[in-house]
Design a protein around this motif. Structure first.
Motif, PDB file in Angstrom:
ATOM      1  N   CYS A 166       0.798  -1.232   0.000  1.00 15.98           N
ATOM      2  CA  CYS A 166       0.000   0.000   0.000  1.00 15.98           C
ATOM      3  C   CYS A 166       0.830   1.282   0.000  1.00 15.98           C
ATOM      4  O   CYS A 166       0.259   2.373   0.075  1.00 15.98           O
ATOM      5  CB  CYS A 166      -0.979   0.006   1.179  1.00 15.98           C
ATOM      6  N   ILE A 190       2.753   2.537   2.200  1.00 11.32           N
ATOM      7  CA  ILE A 190       3.045   3.138   3.508  1.00 11.32           C
ATOM      8  C   ILE A 190       4.477   2.811   3.928  1.00 11.32           C
ATOM      9  O   ILE A 190       4.914   1.655   3.833  1.00 11.32           O
ATOM     10  CB  ILE A 190       2.012   2.668   4.564  1.00 11.32           C
ATOM     11  N   THR A 242      -3.511   0.709   7.911  1.00 11.77           N
ATOM     12  CA  THR A 242      -3.929   2.037   7.432  1.00 11.77           C
ATOM     13  C   THR A 242      -4.639   2.792   8.562  1.00 11.77           C
ATOM     14  O   THR A 242      -5.268   2.198   9.435  1.00 11.77           O
ATOM     15  CB  THR A 242      -4.858   1.924   6.207  1.00 11.77           C
ATOM     16  N   THR A 243      -4.508   4.099   8.531  1.00 10.30           N
ATOM     17  CA  THR A 243      -5.100   4.960   9.560  1.00 10.30           C
ATOM     18  C   THR A 243      -6.315   5.654   8.963  1.00 10.30           C
ATOM     19  O   THR A 243      -6.195   6.370   7.971  1.00 10.30           O
ATOM     20  CB  THR A 243      -4.056   6.010  10.019  1.00 10.30           C
ATOM     21  N   GLN A 244      -7.480   5.444   9.569  1.00 11.85           N
ATOM     22  CA  GLN A 244      -8.714   5.964   8.982  1.00 11.85           C
ATOM     23  C   GLN A 244      -9.217   7.251   9.641  1.00 11.85           C
ATOM     24  O   GLN A 244     -10.361   7.639   9.443  1.00 11.85           O
ATOM     25  CB  GLN A 244      -9.813   4.895   9.062  1.00 11.85           C
ATOM     26  N   GLU A 245      -8.357   7.905  10.383  1.00  7.12           N
ATOM     27  CA  GLU A 245      -8.780   9.124  11.085  1.00  7.12           C
ATOM     28  C   GLU A 245      -9.355  10.143  10.083  1.00  7.12           C
ATOM     29  O   GLU A 245      -8.727  10.485   9.083  1.00  7.12           O
ATOM     30  CB  GLU A 245      -7.566   9.709  11.823  1.00  7.12           C
ATOM     31  N   SER A 274     -12.916  13.305   9.663  1.00  3.98           N
ATOM     32  CA  SER A 274     -14.102  13.918  10.256  1.00  3.98           C
ATOM     33  C   SER A 274     -14.790  14.758   9.184  1.00  3.98           C
ATOM     34  O   SER A 274     -14.190  15.058   8.153  1.00  3.98           O
ATOM     35  CB  SER A 274     -13.731  14.800  11.455  1.00  3.98           C
ATOM     36  N   ALA A 316     -11.489   7.286   3.288  1.00  6.43           N
ATOM     37  CA  ALA A 316     -11.693   6.648   4.591  1.00  6.43           C
ATOM     38  C   ALA A 316     -13.170   6.270   4.774  1.00  6.43           C
ATOM     39  O   ALA A 316     -13.761   5.657   3.887  1.00  6.43           O
ATOM     40  CB  ALA A 316     -11.171   7.537   5.714  1.00  6.43           C
ATOM     41  N   ILE A 318      -8.234   2.397  -0.205  1.00 12.01           N
ATOM     42  CA  ILE A 318      -7.690   1.026  -0.278  1.00 12.01           C
ATOM     43  C   ILE A 318      -8.390   0.109   0.720  1.00 12.01           C
ATOM     44  O   ILE A 318      -8.403  -1.104   0.565  1.00 12.01           O
ATOM     45  CB  ILE A 318      -6.161   1.035  -0.021  1.00 12.01           C
ATOM     46  N   SER A 319      -8.994   0.690   1.759  1.00  9.27           N
ATOM     47  CA  SER A 319      -9.571  -0.105   2.840  1.00  9.27           C
ATOM     48  C   SER A 319     -11.023  -0.490   2.549  1.00  9.27           C
ATOM     49  O   SER A 319     -11.918   0.367   2.504  1.00  9.27           O
ATOM     50  CB  SER A 319      -9.492   0.685   4.161  1.00  9.27           C
ATOM     51  N   ILE A 322      -9.785   1.606  -4.572  1.00 11.60           N
ATOM     52  CA  ILE A 322      -8.655   1.934  -5.454  1.00 11.60           C
ATOM     53  C   ILE A 322      -7.396   2.066  -4.589  1.00 11.60           C
ATOM     54  O   ILE A 322      -7.399   2.766  -3.577  1.00 11.60           O
ATOM     55  CB  ILE A 322      -8.907   3.280  -6.196  1.00 11.60           C
ATOM     56  N   ASN A 323      -6.337   1.396  -5.035  1.00 12.57           N
ATOM     57  CA  ASN A 323      -5.026   1.536  -4.400  1.00 12.57           C
ATOM     58  C   ASN A 323      -4.244   2.590  -5.176  1.00 12.57           C
ATOM     59  O   ASN A 323      -4.000   2.434  -6.377  1.00 12.57           O
ATOM     60  CB  ASN A 323      -4.302   0.179  -4.450  1.00 12.57           C
ATOM     61  N   LEU A 324      -3.864   3.649  -4.517  1.00 10.85           N
ATOM     62  CA  LEU A 324      -3.164   4.751  -5.203  1.00 10.85           C
ATOM     63  C   LEU A 324      -1.795   4.337  -5.725  1.00 10.85           C
ATOM     64  O   LEU A 324      -1.178   5.059  -6.500  1.00 10.85           O
ATOM     65  CB  LEU A 324      -3.020   5.955  -4.254  1.00 10.85           C
ATOM     66  N   MET A 325      -1.310   3.164  -5.295  1.00 13.73           N
ATOM     67  CA  MET A 325      -0.030   2.671  -5.817  1.00 13.73           C
ATOM     68  C   MET A 325      -0.188   2.134  -7.239  1.00 13.73           C
ATOM     69  O   MET A 325       0.781   1.884  -7.927  1.00 13.73           O
ATOM     70  CB  MET A 325       0.508   1.516  -4.938  1.00 13.73           C
ATOM     71  N   ASN A 377      -4.172  14.079   3.796  1.00 13.10           N
ATOM     72  CA  ASN A 377      -3.688  13.233   4.879  1.00 13.10           C
ATOM     73  C   ASN A 377      -3.480  11.782   4.443  1.00 13.10           C
ATOM     74  O   ASN A 377      -3.784  10.843   5.184  1.00 13.10           O
ATOM     75  CB  ASN A 377      -4.649  13.329   6.079  1.00 13.10           C
ATOM     76  N   TYR A 382       2.008   9.399   4.490  1.00  7.99           N
ATOM     77  CA  TYR A 382       2.424   8.036   4.824  1.00  7.99           C
ATOM     78  C   TYR A 382       3.375   7.438   3.790  1.00  7.99           C
ATOM     79  O   TYR A 382       3.884   6.339   3.981  1.00  7.99           O
ATOM     80  CB  TYR A 382       1.185   7.127   4.957  1.00  7.99           C
TER      81      TYR A 382
END
Ligand SMILES: C[S@@+](CC[C@H](N)C(=O)[O-])C[C@H]1O[C@@H](n2cnc3c(N)ncnc32)[C@H](O)[C@@H]1O
Length: 283
Positions: A19, A21, A71-74, A76, A119, A155-156, A208-211, A227, A231
């Motif tokens: 991914c 990261i 992966t970090t899904q933070e 808002s 996210a 990706i998630s 979709i995986n941005l890679m 954001n 990573y």
């Protein structure tokens, strides 16, 4: 649970391959904390055993689980506030005006947004709410919500499932939405709030995986990648931003997170400051 340095390094290389990261040496705690539950639930004794299992037939499923765990899904609604204000004040009026000009001809054009690390959906839905609010204030402009579309990708798979359901807890609703927006665009269902249509129907989700190569998604007027690039390493940031450039319409806009920029990565955009926000425009 023990995690030797060589196993940690090998897991880091795998995560980078999967991914993009980057796992630097100071992330050992993160890898241990996020992957240990997976090591246990997959029936492995330790991280070494887990690595062996990754190389076996079950490996592909485990790789998916690693992506979800690492992966970090933070996120808002209306995260950081000011970028959405810049979109409302400077970008939307320009897009609506160009749409009016284009629609005066024979071809109907849709204004396309891409939220490229969406996210659990708060970012693309904030855009959709922003568009609805903007159009409601410009009743005479002859442009409707259906003249816009938002592609939201991530990706998630777990995050996308939450995003597609479009139901949020009180805690999520309290982060970024005004009472007016809650009342106008959401419907309470038990202890959750469900987004209504509009704005919901202008947002589509895809994994979709941005890679990977994304150019098949078409051309966009605005791309958000907020954001997410923090990573990645410089090489992947450069490749992704080159894709974004190729996928933007002339004069299209790229919006990054508050801690991200294009310095040393891509100089084909001009950067424009609107208050606290820097927008990158394809010249
Ligand atoms: C911190 S969240 C940012 C969410 C939103 N853009 C915001 O600013 O509130 C980062 C998102 O990037 C996604 N992500 C990480 N690596 C990715 C990749 N290679 N391709 C696509 N999405 C990725 C994660 O799954 C996560 O949902």
């Amino acid at each position: 649970m023990d995690l030797s340095h060589s196993t940690f390094k090998e897991l880091g290389r795998l995560i980078h391959r999967l991914c993009g990261i980057v796992i630097t040496d100071d992330k050992e705690y993160l890898v241990r904390h996020r992957l240990e539950p997976l090591v246990i639930s997959s029936g492995c004794r330790d991280f070494e055993h887990f690595l062996k299992k990754l190389a076996s037939r079950d490996g592909v499923l485990l790789q998916e689980a690693i992506i979800e765990a690492i992966t970090t899904q933070e996120t808002s609604f209306f995260r950081d506030g000011h970028p959405f204000e810049a979109l409302r004040r400077y970008v939307l009026p320009e897009l609506v005006q160009s749409l009016q000009t284009m629609n005066a001809g024979t071809n109907r054009t849709i204004i396309r947004f891409w939220s490229s690390g969406a996210a659990t959906g708060q970012e693309p839905y904030s855009l959709a709410i922003l568009i609805c609010d903007y159009l409601a204030a410009q009743r005479q402009c002859g442009i409707g919500v259906s003249d816009f579309s938002i592609l939201a990708t991530d990706i998630s798979a777990n995050s996308l499932a939450i995003a597609t359901a479009a139901k949020y807890s009180r805690r999520n609703m309290d982060r970024g939405l005004s009472p007016d927006q809650v009342q106008k665009y959401f419907e309470q269902q038990g202890d959750c709030w469900a987004l209504k249509s509009p704005p919901r129907q202008i947002v589509d989700f895809r994994r979709i995986n941005l890679m990977h190569t994304c150019t098949g998604l078409g051309i966009f007027h605005v791309i958000l990648c907020r954001n997410v690039l923090i990573y990645f390493d410089e090489d992947n940031r450069r490749k992704i931003c080159e894709q974004f450039h190729a996928m933007l319409a002339p004069g299209g806009w790229l919006l990054l997170g508050s801690a991200e920029n294009l310095y040393g990565i891509n100089n084909s955009f001009r950067s424009l400051r609107f208050g606290d926000t820097i927008l990158f425009q394809k010249s």
